[in-house]
Scaffold this motif. Structure first.
Motif, short mmCIF file in Angstrom:
data_model
loop_
_atom_site.label_atom_id
_atom_site.label_comp_id
_atom_site.label_asym_id
_atom_site.label_seq_id
_atom_site.Cartn_x
_atom_site.Cartn_y
_atom_site.Cartn_z
N ALA A 10 3.34 -0.05 -9.16
CA ALA A 10 3.47 -0.53 -7.78
C ALA A 10 3.28 -2.04 -7.70
O ALA A 10 2.88 -2.55 -6.67
N SER A 11 3.58 -2.74 -8.78
CA SER A 11 3.41 -4.20 -8.78
C SER A 11 4.44 -4.84 -7.86
O SER A 11 5.63 -4.52 -7.92
N THR A 12 3.97 -5.76 -7.03
CA THR A 12 4.85 -6.49 -6.13
C THR A 12 5.35 -7.77 -6.80
O THR A 12 4.87 -8.15 -7.88
N ILE A 13 6.26 -8.47 -6.16
CA ILE A 13 6.75 -9.74 -6.69
C ILE A 13 5.63 -10.75 -6.85
O ILE A 13 5.52 -11.38 -7.91
N PRO A 14 4.73 -10.95 -5.86
CA PRO A 14 3.61 -11.89 -6.07
C PRO A 14 2.72 -11.50 -7.24
O PRO A 14 2.26 -12.36 -8.00
N GLN A 15 2.46 -10.21 -7.42
CA GLN A 15 1.65 -9.76 -8.54
C GLN A 15 2.34 -10.05 -9.87
O GLN A 15 1.71 -10.45 -10.85
N TYR A 22 0.81 -1.22 0.00
CA TYR A 22 0.00 0.00 0.00
C TYR A 22 0.85 1.27 0.00
O TYR A 22 0.44 2.29 -0.56
N LYS A 23 2.02 1.22 0.61
CA LYS A 23 2.90 2.39 0.58
C LYS A 23 3.36 2.67 -0.84
O LYS A 23 3.40 3.83 -1.27
N SER A 24 3.70 1.62 -1.58
CA SER A 24 4.14 1.81 -2.96
C SER A 24 3.00 2.30 -3.84
O SER A 24 3.20 3.12 -4.74
N ILE A 25 1.79 1.80 -3.58
CA ILE A 25 0.62 2.25 -4.34
C ILE A 25 0.39 3.74 -4.13
O ILE A 25 0.18 4.50 -5.08
N ALA A 26 0.43 4.17 -2.86
CA ALA A 26 0.22 5.59 -2.55
C ALA A 26 1.30 6.45 -3.19
O ALA A 26 1.01 7.51 -3.76
#
Length: 234
Positions: free
Chosen positions: A104-109, A84-88
């Motif tokens: 803001a894609s994470t490794i799981p995404q 959520y921090k990366s998304i913001a």
């Protein structure tokens, strides 16, 4: 006039909620259909059994540190697939610059996307991607999810997975990568067709500088160590 604007705002909010609900419903329905036709466990088992699969303990420690620090710095601190921090931060940056500059894609995404989808953007796909990533985080450990990522991500020049990339670029297995090679490779997945070493070594080096800066920022390296690693490519 005030009543008119209030109606416009209220109508916009209602439409926004309606559209969001439809997108979530469609994305969830697509997710259920996708994993029914191709179960996650089945896809992951095929990766684990691949001749080119390498586990984390067969990979240079600097590579895994560099990948996590650059691609998803809070990966090991979260149970959620979302950061959520990366998304913001991404929303703020993109609004500030009036264009899409940061994701803001994470490794799981990214694992979910590479397992099931092409790279064409879609809000419903992002919803489906979220549910698949959520399942991945439930079914597998963080180390397993990271190892899956390293084995399916594209590094440019036709090399998918860290084993092929390591052998193709440096003629060695991932466990034998030195710090210079590891940090150079860690920068490629963000835009492999842009940074691939055969056509844009200079751009890859600039990206490597960013990787090293992140490692310094997160206290994995000192500035002196970072500079020494970078200078090996001079």
């Amino acid at each position: 006039m005030k009543k008119f604007f209030k109606k416009v705002i209220l109508t916009s909010i209602v439409l926004g909620l309606l559209i969001s609900s439809l997108v979530i419903y469609k994305g969830y329905a697509d997710y259920k259909k996708i994993v029914h036709e191709q179960p996650i466990q089945q896809k992951i088992e095929a990766i684990f059994k691949s001749d080119n699969y390498v586990s984390l303990n067969q990979t240079a420690d600097m590579l895994t540190k560099a990948i996590v620090t650059t691609e998803d710095v809070r990966f090991y601190k979260r149970q959620s697939p979302l950061d959520y921090k990366s998304i913001a931060r991404a929303i703020y940056t993109n609004i500030k610059n009036l264009r899409m500059m940061e994701g803001a894609s994470t490794i799981p995404q990214q694992v979910a996307k590479n397992l099931y989808f092409d790279h064409s953007p879609s809000m419903t796909r992002k919803v489906s991607e979220y549910f698949i990533a959520k399942d991945l985080m439930t079914m597998y450990t963080h180390d397993e999810v990271l190892s899956i990522y390293l084995n399916i991500i594209y590094f440019g020049d036709g090399y998918t997975g860290i084993k092929l990339a390591s052998r193709g670029y440096f003629s060695k297995d991932p466990s034998g990568l030195n710090d210079f090679e590891a940090t150079l490779l860690a920068g490629l997945p963000q835009a492999p067709s842009v940074y691939q070493l055969s056509t844009n070594y200079h751009g890859a080096r600039q990206r490597q500088r960013h990787v090293l800066d992140q490692l310094v920022k997160n206290k994995h390296l000192s500035q002196e160590q970072s500079d020494e690693i970078f200078m090996q490519g001079e």
